[in-house]
Design an enzyme around this catalytic site. Sequence first.
Site, short mmCIF file in Angstrom:
data_model
loop_
_atom_site.label_atom_id
_atom_site.label_comp_id
_atom_site.label_asym_id
_atom_site.label_seq_id
_atom_site.Cartn_x
_atom_site.Cartn_y
_atom_site.Cartn_z
N GLU A 78 0.98 -1.30 -0.01
CA GLU A 78 -0.11 -0.03 0.03
C GLU A 78 0.80 1.30 -0.04
O GLU A 78 0.64 2.14 -0.51
CB GLU A 78 -0.81 -0.08 1.03
CG GLU A 78 -2.09 -1.27 1.36
CD GLU A 78 -1.42 -2.33 2.00
OE1 GLU A 78 -2.19 -3.20 2.56
OE2 GLU A 78 0.00 -2.52 2.12
N CYS A 131 -2.78 -4.36 7.06
CA CYS A 131 -2.06 -4.58 8.44
C CYS A 131 -2.64 -3.66 9.51
O CYS A 131 -2.83 -2.28 9.07
CB CYS A 131 -0.61 -4.70 8.30
SG CYS A 131 0.36 -3.45 8.10
#
Length: 302
Positions: A78, A131
């Site tokens: 990301e 995450c």
Amino acid sequence: MAASDLSNRVSELCLNFYDKLPNSKKLHKDTEWTILSAIVMERNGGDLEVVGMGTGTKCIGANMLSASGNILNDSHAEVISRRAFIRFLLFQINLARICSKESIFRLDEDMKHFALVADIKFHMFTSSSPCGDASIFTTSDNLDDDKCEPEAKRMKILPDGFTGAKLMFDEDVEDPMDQIEGKIRTKPGKGDRTMSLSCSDKMARWNMVGIQGAMLSTLIDPIYLSSVIFADGTPFNRIAMERAMWKRFKLAEKFIEAPFCLHQPLILIATNKMKFPFARNDTRVNPSSNSIIYTKLPETMR
């Protein structure tokens, strides 16, 4: 464009784009997994194009941080795709100074400011739940809000989603790995603890101050993601994603001033049966150390 059509088209575009990359840039071991993330530009009410892409799962520990800035701290997909996207914006801003008709920006000479042309949106595609907080969820999270079990009872259930990210402020808990919802965390890592915030926390920040970064904020208005789209088959939970992306920061609305805001992107998942081939599974158990970054630029600049 309908949400279901958008998610499927973005997913197909990104997965096909990745598939066409040279094999030398991808994984070769059958036991390795990685994460794919991309920024897709939408214009003219439906034309889609990948403008930034990244893969990666690694983040360095605190002892490896470089004061001179010559070591990349965070290589999660990301973050890599967002880094690629910022490079795309920098090129487009420079292009606006040279040939404004070919750029996605228009220069206001008096204000020394660049404005995004109308009818342009940006979407993030990813093959994994970010995450951190977005990866913490249980089966009961799929219930309606008014039917959910009490918090204490729900968290006794073995979670379907689990994060390896550690609590950043853990003075009140014995274990920094406690799966407490809504908390700020640092990225997962073995041994030396990392100093980088989890992807959930970084993406939440992008939903408040924009994805363009501090430097470009002096030249352009904040750019917010219109949607976050998951590949078909990705383990994720909408309630957890919405909590992580903006709901846990509702109080921020009292302090954020224009042009910034607490943005709420659409959370979508593709249903086109196209899955990322290097996603984590029972056989792909080792995170790859490889990382790919792509930015849409003229061939002479790549």
